[in-house]
Design an enzyme around this catalytic site. Structure first.
Site, short mmCIF file in Angstrom:
data_model
loop_
_atom_site.label_atom_id
_atom_site.label_comp_id
_atom_site.label_asym_id
_atom_site.label_seq_id
_atom_site.Cartn_x
_atom_site.Cartn_y
_atom_site.Cartn_z
N CYS A 115 0.89 -1.03 0.03
CA CYS A 115 -0.04 -0.09 0.11
C CYS A 115 0.83 1.34 0.00
CB CYS A 115 -0.93 0.12 1.11
SG CYS A 115 -2.01 -1.55 1.43
N HIS A 248 -3.28 7.54 2.12
CA HIS A 248 -3.57 6.02 1.98
C HIS A 248 -4.91 5.85 2.30
CE1 HIS A 248 -3.92 1.95 1.06
NE2 HIS A 248 -3.81 1.51 2.12
N ASN A 278 -10.04 -0.08 0.34
CA ASN A 278 -8.64 -0.08 0.39
C ASN A 278 -8.39 -0.62 -0.93
OD1 ASN A 278 -5.90 -0.22 0.62
ND2 ASN A 278 -6.05 -0.98 2.78
N1 ACO Z 1 -18.31 -7.87 10.39
C1 ACO Z 1 -18.93 -8.17 11.73
N2 ACO Z 1 -18.09 -8.54 12.57
C2 ACO Z 1 -16.92 -8.64 12.32
C3 ACO Z 1 -16.01 -8.53 10.97
C4 ACO Z 1 -16.96 -8.17 9.81
N3 ACO Z 1 -16.56 -7.80 8.83
N4 ACO Z 1 -14.89 -8.51 10.94
C5 ACO Z 1 -14.57 -9.10 12.46
N5 ACO Z 1 -15.77 -8.92 13.15
C6 ACO Z 1 -15.80 -9.19 14.42
C7 ACO Z 1 -14.70 -10.17 15.10
O1 ACO Z 1 -14.98 -11.57 14.80
C8 ACO Z 1 -14.75 -9.89 16.64
O2 ACO Z 1 -15.74 -10.42 17.04
P1 ACO Z 1 -15.82 -10.98 18.69
O3 ACO Z 1 -15.78 -9.96 19.44
O4 ACO Z 1 -17.22 -11.72 18.88
O5 ACO Z 1 -14.67 -11.86 18.64
C9 ACO Z 1 -15.23 -8.38 16.44
O6 ACO Z 1 -15.93 -8.07 15.32
C10 ACO Z 1 -14.11 -7.29 16.86
O7 ACO Z 1 -13.07 -7.74 15.92
P2 ACO Z 1 -11.56 -7.02 15.73
O8 ACO Z 1 -10.80 -7.72 14.94
O9 ACO Z 1 -11.00 -6.93 17.34
O10 ACO Z 1 -12.17 -5.61 15.31
P3 ACO Z 1 -11.33 -4.23 15.43
O11 ACO Z 1 -12.25 -3.45 16.24
O12 ACO Z 1 -9.91 -4.49 15.51
O13 ACO Z 1 -11.62 -3.68 13.89
C11 ACO Z 1 -10.47 -3.77 11.76
C12 ACO Z 1 -11.13 -4.39 12.69
C13 ACO Z 1 -11.52 -2.91 11.29
C14 ACO Z 1 -9.67 -4.20 10.93
C15 ACO Z 1 -9.56 -2.73 12.71
O14 ACO Z 1 -8.65 -3.34 13.28
C16 ACO Z 1 -8.52 -1.70 11.72
O15 ACO Z 1 -9.25 -0.83 11.33
N6 ACO Z 1 -7.48 -2.10 11.60
C17 ACO Z 1 -6.71 -1.30 10.52
C18 ACO Z 1 -6.37 -2.23 9.40
C19 ACO Z 1 -6.32 -1.81 8.09
O16 ACO Z 1 -7.25 -0.78 7.56
N7 ACO Z 1 -5.77 -2.37 7.36
C20 ACO Z 1 -5.77 -2.21 5.91
C21 ACO Z 1 -4.70 -2.65 5.56
S1 ACO Z 1 -3.14 -2.11 6.07
C22 ACO Z 1 -2.87 -0.85 5.04
O17 ACO Z 1 -3.35 -0.51 3.81
C23 ACO Z 1 -1.68 -0.11 5.76
#
Ligand code: ACO
Length: 321
Positions: A115, A248, A278
């Protein structure tokens, strides 16, 4: 002094938008509410199975070349940033060169920084132009990330999409790129990776994108703020003088947190992630092209572009548009 100036921008998104509700209808255990609240993403574009990165790159490049008022034959360098190339080789850049009908023998190569690919590519192209050997560089970010997503992993598959963006950079006496910085820290490899390979005709390891979302979030916000400050300092510009930040487009919460850390109001931050998710290396030029075409970014304004991706690799460019 020779500057590398953005002469034209272009972008391309394949097919029709696929909404969060469309994903639910396809059987993914998620909801529009969850995705919008955590990421700001409302839709993404998914290329048809036979559409490749070089095809998306071609469409975006035609638009950028037209906007620059030149012809494909005027391009004397092509850099394509992609992590989803058409083939292992030849490079997507040479496939694009052939599609564009460029037969002037000028160099064309791919750049892999996930990315951060576009931030790395524009910084690299600038150095070719500044050194005097290159007049017009086509710098492209193109991805079909849908091919490396595990559609059974709802934590990642809802985040990404396909697309391409391009800029034509040309040598100019008028200011263009004022400063660039690129960085990497390979110790963070495991938090975002596609840990598979082709070995003797078989896929070995895991061919899908894996991510520790929370670790990525924290790392991204810190270094995106740091590198934006770094290029502002290198360019001798205060953050108050920056008209637009184009981060990004991974996640609206990362974008907002970065803006906040920099003390920039969201009015100065271009965010298009809601529409296309993304798109990895394509995200910065997609956002840039949208803001140029809708008239937000005007000639003479100061813009910071910045990206971060697996590796980790990250970088930023300060330019006068
Ligand atoms: N829909 C519904 N529920 C979901 C989904 C979904 N798509 N995905 C995960 N969950 C659930 C999980 O199973 C978990 O459930 P549980 O509590 O029963 O176990 C709950 O939601 C929380 O999961 P987490 O992974 O802890 O959620 P988090 O709050 O961390 O959000 C996310 C996840 C959105 C990916 C966040 O961590 C984030 O924004 N990270 C940044 C990563 C990113 O943007 N990466 C892009 C690529 S990197 C780059 O481009 C640089």
């Amino acid at each position: 002094m020779i500057y590398a100036r953005v002469a034209g921008t272009g972008s391309y998104l394949p097919g029709n938008p696929v909404t969060n509700d469309d994903l639910v209808a396809r059987g993914i255990e998620t909801s529009d509410e969850w995705i919008v609240e955590r990421t700001g993403i409302r839709s993404r574009y998914l290329a048809a199975p036979d559409v490749t990165s070089s095809q998306l790159a071609y469409e975006a490049s035609l638009r950028a070349i037209e906007a620059a008022g030149c012809k494909p034959g005027d391009i004397d360098l092509i850099i394509v940033a992609t992590s989803t190339p058409d083939f292992i080789f030849p490079s997507t850049a040479t496939l694009l060169q052939a599609r564009l009908g460029i037969v002037n023998g000028s160099p064309a190569f791919d750049l892999q920084a996930v990315c951060a690919g576009f931030a790395y590519a524009i910084s690299t192209a600038e150095k070719f132009i500044r050194s005097g050997g290159t007049r017009r560089a086509l710098v492209v970010g193109a991805e079909v990330f849908s091919r490396i997503l595990d559609w059974n992993d709802r934590g990642t598959c809802v985040l990404f999409g396909d697309g391409a963006g391009a800029v034509v950079l040309e040598a100019s006496e008028a200011p263009g790129i004022l400063a660039s910085a690129i960085h990497a820290d390979g110790s963070h490899n495991p938090i975002l990776c596609v840990p598979g390979q082709i070995n003797r005709g078989e896929v070995t390891g895991d061919p899908f994108l894996r991510m520790d979302g929370q670790a990525v979030f924290k790392f991204a916000v810190k270094v995106l703020a740091d590198v934006a400050r770094e290029v502002a300092d290198l360019g001798g510009v205060s953050l108050d003088e920056v008209d637009w930040l184009i981060p990004h487009q991974a996640n609206i919460r990362i974008i907002q947190a970065t803006g906040k850390r920099l003390g920039l109001s969201m009015d100065k931050v271009i965010a298009t992630v809601s529409r296309h998710g993304n798109t990895s290396a394509a995200s910065i030029p997609l956002a840039l092209d949208e803001a140029v075409r809708d008239g937000r970014i005007q000639r003479g304004q100061k813009v910071i572009l910045e990206g971060i991706g697996g590796g980790f690799a990250w970088g930023a460019t300060l330019l006068q548009f």
